[in-house]
Design a protein around this motif. Structure first.
Motif, PDB file in Angstrom:
ATOM      1  N   ASP A  36       1.258  11.140  -9.578  1.00 33.76           N
ATOM      2  CA  ASP A  36       1.524  10.991 -11.023  1.00 33.76           C
ATOM      3  C   ASP A  36       2.909  11.474 -11.415  1.00 33.76           C
ATOM      4  O   ASP A  36       3.292  11.349 -12.581  1.00 33.76           O
ATOM      5  CB  ASP A  36       0.475  11.731 -11.876  1.00 33.76           C
ATOM      6  CG  ASP A  36      -0.935  11.207 -11.650  1.00 33.76           C
ATOM      7  OD1 ASP A  36      -1.880  11.996 -11.705  1.00 33.76           O
ATOM      8  OD2 ASP A  36      -1.068   9.986 -11.398  1.00 33.76           O
ATOM      9  N   ARG A  37       3.676  12.034 -10.478  1.00 30.13           N
ATOM     10  CA  ARG A  37       5.055  12.435 -10.774  1.00 30.13           C
ATOM     11  C   ARG A  37       6.057  11.662  -9.928  1.00 30.13           C
ATOM     12  O   ARG A  37       7.178  11.399 -10.376  1.00 30.13           O
ATOM     13  CB  ARG A  37       5.243  13.934 -10.534  1.00 30.13           C
ATOM     14  CG  ARG A  37       4.393  14.825 -11.417  1.00 30.13           C
ATOM     15  CD  ARG A  37       4.783  16.286 -11.285  1.00 30.13           C
ATOM     16  NE  ARG A  37       4.568  16.806  -9.936  1.00 30.13           N
ATOM     17  CZ  ARG A  37       5.538  17.317  -9.185  1.00 30.13           C
ATOM     18  NH1 ARG A  37       6.769  17.393  -9.636  1.00 30.13           N
ATOM     19  NH2 ARG A  37       5.258  17.785  -7.971  1.00 30.13           N
ATOM     20  N   PHE A  38       5.681  11.340  -8.692  1.00 36.16           N
ATOM     21  CA  PHE A  38       6.574  10.651  -7.766  1.00 36.16           C
ATOM     22  C   PHE A  38       6.110   9.220  -7.567  1.00 36.16           C
ATOM     23  O   PHE A  38       4.913   8.934  -7.590  1.00 36.16           O
ATOM     24  CB  PHE A  38       6.574  11.340  -6.404  1.00 36.16           C
ATOM     25  CG  PHE A  38       7.224  12.703  -6.360  1.00 36.16           C
ATOM     26  CD1 PHE A  38       7.570  13.387  -7.516  1.00 36.16           C
ATOM     27  CD2 PHE A  38       7.497  13.293  -5.140  1.00 36.16           C
ATOM     28  CE1 PHE A  38       8.167  14.642  -7.465  1.00 36.16           C
ATOM     29  CE2 PHE A  38       8.094  14.549  -5.065  1.00 36.16           C
ATOM     30  CZ  PHE A  38       8.419  15.216  -6.235  1.00 36.16           C
ATOM     31  N   THR A  39       7.055   8.336  -7.347  1.00 36.24           N
ATOM     32  CA  THR A  39       6.728   6.975  -6.935  1.00 36.24           C
ATOM     33  C   THR A  39       7.569   6.616  -5.715  1.00 36.24           C
ATOM     34  O   THR A  39       8.674   7.130  -5.536  1.00 36.24           O
ATOM     35  CB  THR A  39       6.986   5.949  -8.054  1.00 36.24           C
ATOM     36  OG1 THR A  39       8.374   6.005  -8.416  1.00 36.24           O
ATOM     37  CG2 THR A  39       6.122   6.222  -9.274  1.00 36.24           C
ATOM     38  N   ILE A  40       7.027   5.737  -4.900  1.00 40.88           N
ATOM     39  CA  ILE A  40       7.748   5.267  -3.728  1.00 40.88           C
ATOM     40  C   ILE A  40       7.835   3.752  -3.805  1.00 40.88           C
ATOM     41  O   ILE A  40       6.875   3.083  -4.209  1.00 40.88           O
ATOM     42  CB  ILE A  40       7.060   5.723  -2.414  1.00 40.88           C
ATOM     43  CG1 ILE A  40       7.919   5.368  -1.203  1.00 40.88           C
ATOM     44  CG2 ILE A  40       5.648   5.152  -2.295  1.00 40.88           C
ATOM     45  CD1 ILE A  40       7.410   6.000   0.096  1.00 40.88           C
ATOM     46  N   SER A  41       8.975   3.224  -3.425  1.00 43.57           N
ATOM     47  CA  SER A  41       9.156   1.772  -3.435  1.00 43.57           C
ATOM     48  C   SER A  41      10.100   1.396  -2.305  1.00 43.57           C
ATOM     49  O   SER A  41      10.802   2.248  -1.756  1.00 43.57           O
ATOM     50  CB  SER A  41       9.711   1.307  -4.783  1.00 43.57           C
ATOM     51  OG  SER A  41      10.975   1.888  -5.025  1.00 43.57           O
ATOM     52  N   LYS A  60       0.850  -1.190   0.000  1.00 40.86           N
ATOM     53  CA  LYS A  60       0.000   0.000   0.000  1.00 40.86           C
ATOM     54  C   LYS A  60       0.884   1.237   0.000  1.00 40.86           C
ATOM     55  O   LYS A  60       1.917   1.266   0.660  1.00 40.86           O
ATOM     56  CB  LYS A  60      -0.890   0.041   1.242  1.00 40.86           C
ATOM     57  CG  LYS A  60      -1.889  -1.090   1.366  1.00 40.86           C
ATOM     58  CD  LYS A  60      -2.677  -0.950   2.663  1.00 40.86           C
ATOM     59  CE  LYS A  60      -3.605  -2.131   2.877  1.00 40.86           C
ATOM     60  NZ  LYS A  60      -4.330  -2.022   4.164  1.00 40.86           N
ATOM     61  N   SER A  61       0.447   2.250  -0.741  1.00 42.04           N
ATOM     62  CA  SER A  61       1.179   3.505  -0.756  1.00 42.04           C
ATOM     63  C   SER A  61       0.195   4.662  -0.858  1.00 42.04           C
ATOM     64  O   SER A  61      -0.982   4.468  -1.197  1.00 42.04           O
ATOM     65  CB  SER A  61       2.184   3.542  -1.905  1.00 42.04           C
ATOM     66  OG  SER A  61       1.522   3.415  -3.146  1.00 42.04           O
ATOM     67  N   SER A  62       0.701   5.822  -0.560  1.00 41.54           N
ATOM     68  CA  SER A  62      -0.135   7.017  -0.605  1.00 41.54           C
ATOM     69  C   SER A  62       0.744   8.192  -1.007  1.00 41.54           C
ATOM     70  O   SER A  62       1.939   8.217  -0.671  1.00 41.54           O
ATOM     71  CB  SER A  62      -0.767   7.265   0.769  1.00 41.54           C
ATOM     72  OG  SER A  62      -1.588   8.413   0.752  1.00 41.54           O
ATOM     73  N   PHE A  63       0.154   9.130  -1.729  1.00 39.39           N
ATOM     74  CA  PHE A  63       0.900  10.271  -2.215  1.00 39.39           C
ATOM     75  C   PHE A  63       0.128  11.558  -1.966  1.00 39.39           C
ATOM     76  O   PHE A  63      -1.109  11.578  -2.007  1.00 39.39           O
ATOM     77  CB  PHE A  63       1.158  10.147  -3.721  1.00 39.39           C
ATOM     78  CG  PHE A  63       2.010   8.975  -4.090  1.00 39.39           C
ATOM     79  CD1 PHE A  63       1.440   7.743  -4.355  1.00 39.39           C
ATOM     80  CD2 PHE A  63       3.387   9.102  -4.154  1.00 39.39           C
ATOM     81  CE1 PHE A  63       2.213   6.649  -4.668  1.00 39.39           C
ATOM     82  CE2 PHE A  63       4.182   8.014  -4.474  1.00 39.39           C
ATOM     83  CZ  PHE A  63       3.594   6.781  -4.724  1.00 39.39           C
TER      84      PHE A  63
END
Length: 127
Positions: free
Chosen positions: A66-71, A57-60
């Motif tokens: 739509d510009r950043f991703t987290i992993s 699960k992730s949240s922005f």
């Protein structure tokens, strides 16, 4: 004792990409939810993105969606923040944070929900 170290900040131009890395040590990484916040002088810490301990699960923040991703890579105790199409308003000191939050719980977005913090890495976006 939990230790968090961010890296990857720097000076870039609008539209460029940058990848921030957060390295976690001291406890079992795979039970900690991780998050990125950012702060500019005179302002409080602003939520950027978060990911649960399992990476399911992730949240922005709306401003970076739509510009950043987290992993995360639980085998390497790292969390990555990939920042694309950077804007002037992304200029800030970026902080990585961690807390023991069960993976079944919705991802937390408030700074008060995270106990452990790194020292930050500075990102400057110029035109």
């Amino acid at each position: 004792q939990v230790q968090i170290q961010e890296s990857g900040g720097g000076l870039v131009q609008t539209g460029d990409s940058l990848k921030l890395t957060c390295v976690f040590s001291g406890r079992s990484f795979n039970v900690y939810a991780m998050a990125w916040f950012r702060q500019t002088p005179g302002n409080g810490r602003e939520f950027v993105a978060a990911i649960n301990s399992r990476g399911t699960k992730s949240s922005f923040a709306d401003s970076v969606k739509d510009r950043f991703t987290i992993s995360r890579d639980n085998s390497k105790n790292t969390v990555l923040l990939q920042m694309n199409n950077l804007k002037l308003e992304d200029t800030a000191n970026y902080y990585c944070a961690a807390d023991l939050i069960p993976p079944s719980v919705p991802v937390k977005r408030a700074s008060r929900d995270y106990e452990y913090w790194g020292q930050g890495t500075e990102v400057t976006v110029s035109s």
